[in-house]
Design a protein around this motif. Structure first.
Motif, PDB file in Angstrom:
ATOM      1  N   LEU A   1      12.453   4.190  -5.330  1.00  0.00           N
ATOM      2  CA  LEU A   1      11.311   5.053  -5.642  1.00  0.00           C
ATOM      3  C   LEU A   1      11.647   6.522  -5.440  1.00  0.00           C
ATOM      4  O   LEU A   1      10.888   7.390  -5.829  1.00  0.00           O
ATOM      5  CB  LEU A   1      10.116   4.684  -4.760  1.00  0.00           C
ATOM      6  CG  LEU A   1       9.576   3.272  -4.910  1.00  0.00           C
ATOM      7  CD1 LEU A   1       8.505   3.010  -3.863  1.00  0.00           C
ATOM      8  CD2 LEU A   1       9.044   3.041  -6.299  1.00  0.00           C
ATOM      9  N   SER A   2      12.789   6.814  -4.810  1.00  0.00           N
ATOM     10  CA  SER A   2      13.165   8.196  -4.493  1.00  0.00           C
ATOM     11  C   SER A   2      14.137   8.792  -5.500  1.00  0.00           C
ATOM     12  O   SER A   2      14.701   9.851  -5.248  1.00  0.00           O
ATOM     13  CB  SER A   2      13.789   8.252  -3.097  1.00  0.00           C
ATOM     14  OG  SER A   2      12.866   7.859  -2.129  1.00  0.00           O
ATOM     15  N   ARG A   3      14.338   8.124  -6.608  1.00  0.00           N
ATOM     16  CA  ARG A   3      15.226   8.680  -7.644  1.00  0.00           C
ATOM     17  C   ARG A   3      14.675   8.293  -9.012  1.00  0.00           C
ATOM     18  O   ARG A   3      13.949   7.305  -9.139  1.00  0.00           O
ATOM     19  CB  ARG A   3      16.659   8.210  -7.450  1.00  0.00           C
ATOM     20  CG  ARG A   3      16.867   6.736  -7.554  1.00  0.00           C
ATOM     21  CD  ARG A   3      18.357   6.391  -7.340  1.00  0.00           C
ATOM     22  NE  ARG A   3      18.553   4.977  -7.417  1.00  0.00           N
ATOM     23  CZ  ARG A   3      18.604   4.158  -6.384  1.00  0.00           C
ATOM     24  NH1 ARG A   3      18.499   4.630  -5.174  1.00  0.00           N
ATOM     25  NH2 ARG A   3      18.779   2.865  -6.556  1.00  0.00           N
TER      26      ARG A   3
ATOM     27  N   PRO B   1       0.835  -1.198   0.000  1.00  0.00           N
ATOM     28  CA  PRO B   1       0.000   0.000   0.000  1.00  0.00           C
ATOM     29  C   PRO B   1       0.873   1.254   0.000  1.00  0.00           C
ATOM     30  O   PRO B   1       1.858   1.323   0.735  1.00  0.00           O
ATOM     31  CB  PRO B   1      -0.793  -0.102   1.297  1.00  0.00           C
ATOM     32  CG  PRO B   1      -0.708  -1.535   1.691  1.00  0.00           C
ATOM     33  CD  PRO B   1       0.602  -2.039   1.165  1.00  0.00           C
ATOM     34  N   VAL B   2       0.528   2.229  -0.823  1.00  0.00           N
ATOM     35  CA  VAL B   2       1.284   3.478  -0.895  1.00  0.00           C
ATOM     36  C   VAL B   2       1.350   4.135   0.479  1.00  0.00           C
ATOM     37  O   VAL B   2       2.384   4.686   0.864  1.00  0.00           O
ATOM     38  CB  VAL B   2       0.658   4.437  -1.939  1.00  0.00           C
ATOM     39  CG1 VAL B   2       1.285   5.814  -1.864  1.00  0.00           C
ATOM     40  CG2 VAL B   2       0.816   3.862  -3.336  1.00  0.00           C
ATOM     41  N   SER B   3       0.278   4.030   1.253  1.00  0.00           N
ATOM     42  CA  SER B   3       0.242   4.652   2.578  1.00  0.00           C
ATOM     43  C   SER B   3       1.262   4.047   3.539  1.00  0.00           C
ATOM     44  O   SER B   3       1.589   4.644   4.549  1.00  0.00           O
ATOM     45  CB  SER B   3      -1.156   4.531   3.175  1.00  0.00           C
ATOM     46  OG  SER B   3      -1.504   3.162   3.319  1.00  0.00           O
TER      47      SER B   3
ATOM     48  N   ARG C   1       7.431  10.340  -4.209  1.00  0.00           N
ATOM     49  CA  ARG C   1       7.789   8.934  -4.000  1.00  0.00           C
ATOM     50  C   ARG C   1       6.550   8.097  -3.663  1.00  0.00           C
ATOM     51  O   ARG C   1       5.771   8.446  -2.793  1.00  0.00           O
ATOM     52  CB  ARG C   1       8.798   8.859  -2.864  1.00  0.00           C
ATOM     53  CG  ARG C   1       9.104   7.493  -2.382  1.00  0.00           C
ATOM     54  CD  ARG C   1      10.066   7.579  -1.232  1.00  0.00           C
ATOM     55  NE  ARG C   1      10.022   6.358  -0.467  1.00  0.00           N
ATOM     56  CZ  ARG C   1      10.780   6.115   0.565  1.00  0.00           C
ATOM     57  NH1 ARG C   1      11.637   7.026   0.977  1.00  0.00           N
ATOM     58  NH2 ARG C   1      10.690   4.990   1.209  1.00  0.00           N
ATOM     59  N   GLY C   2       6.389   7.019  -4.405  1.00  0.00           N
ATOM     60  CA  GLY C   2       5.268   6.124  -4.163  1.00  0.00           C
ATOM     61  C   GLY C   2       3.978   6.533  -4.849  1.00  0.00           C
ATOM     62  O   GLY C   2       3.020   5.778  -4.865  1.00  0.00           O
ATOM     63  N   ARG C   3       3.942   7.750  -5.411  1.00  0.00           N
ATOM     64  CA  ARG C   3       2.728   8.213  -6.106  1.00  0.00           C
ATOM     65  C   ARG C   3       2.973   8.492  -7.569  1.00  0.00           C
ATOM     66  O   ARG C   3       2.054   8.444  -8.380  1.00  0.00           O
ATOM     67  CB  ARG C   3       2.195   9.488  -5.437  1.00  0.00           C
ATOM     68  CG  ARG C   3       1.744   9.252  -4.012  1.00  0.00           C
ATOM     69  CD  ARG C   3       1.146  10.490  -3.407  1.00  0.00           C
ATOM     70  NE  ARG C   3       2.175  11.518  -3.253  1.00  0.00           N
ATOM     71  CZ  ARG C   3       1.933  12.824  -3.297  1.00  0.00           C
ATOM     72  NH1 ARG C   3       0.713  13.271  -3.492  1.00  0.00           N
ATOM     73  NH2 ARG C   3       2.915  13.682  -3.132  1.00  0.00           N
ATOM     74  N   LEU C   4       4.230   8.821  -7.931  1.00  0.00           N
ATOM     75  CA  LEU C   4       4.593   9.168  -9.307  1.00  0.00           C
ATOM     76  C   LEU C   4       5.996   8.659  -9.571  1.00  0.00           C
ATOM     77  O   LEU C   4       6.904   8.907  -8.778  1.00  0.00           O
ATOM     78  CB  LEU C   4       4.557  10.690  -9.494  1.00  0.00           C
ATOM     79  CG  LEU C   4       5.007  11.218 -10.847  1.00  0.00           C
ATOM     80  CD1 LEU C   4       3.899  11.048 -11.888  1.00  0.00           C
ATOM     81  CD2 LEU C   4       5.385  12.699 -10.747  1.00  0.00           C
TER      82      LEU C   4
END
Length: 149
Positions: free
Chosen positions: A42-44, A20-22, A91-94
């Motif tokens: 996910l942060s790059r 889950p993204v949350s 991060r985690g959404r796009l």
């Protein structure tokens, strides 16, 4: 796959895990081998190529901002740090993806990229918007908000 979950492959055993993204900031573990999942990726920005574009961009479970660039392009170099910031912020959404058009001419040709930087916003395998030029961060975020809406 729903937009509120991501599929992350375990770097240890290769199992695919729905996260889950949350809960992405809670150090998720693989359901099979219990190793931590690689959420730092996910942060790059993700580097995409002609042979990975469809998988990483068009089949992505989350929206993607693709930055089409070249190493000799001054405006492309200027927008690079903005892409890094956006990768962290969303991060985690796009997903942020970078495509070097000099090294990957097939995608440039397929999407008629004639000037760089050119950016695509992709959602559910469809190009939602095409942005041309080194746009200010605020303008990019406005376009991103429309896609994430």
């Amino acid at each position: 796959m729903t937009a509120d979950k991501l599929i992350l492959a375990c770097s240890n055993c290769g199992a695919k895990n729905r996260v889950p993204v949350s809960r992405i900031n809670e150090a998720p573990k693989c359901g099979k081998c219990k190793e931590f999942l690689p959420v730092e990726s996910l942060s790059r920005p993700v580097i995409v190529m002609d042979n990975t574009f469809d998988r990483e961009v068009m089949s992505s479970s989350m929206p993607v901002l693709v930055d089409c660039w070249a190493p000799w392009c001054g405006p492309c170099k200027a927008i690079g740090p903005v892409m890094d910031e956006l990768a962290i912020k969303y991060r985690g959404r796009l997903k942020i993806a970078k495509l070097n058009v000099d090294e990957n001419p097939m995608i440039g040709s397929r999407y008629s990229i004639s000037s760089i930087p050119t950016m695509f916003l992709v959602k559910n395998g469809r190009i939602i918007d095409k942005l041309i030029g080194a746009l200010p961060k605020e303008q990019l975020e406005s376009q991103i908000a429309r896609v994430l809406g």
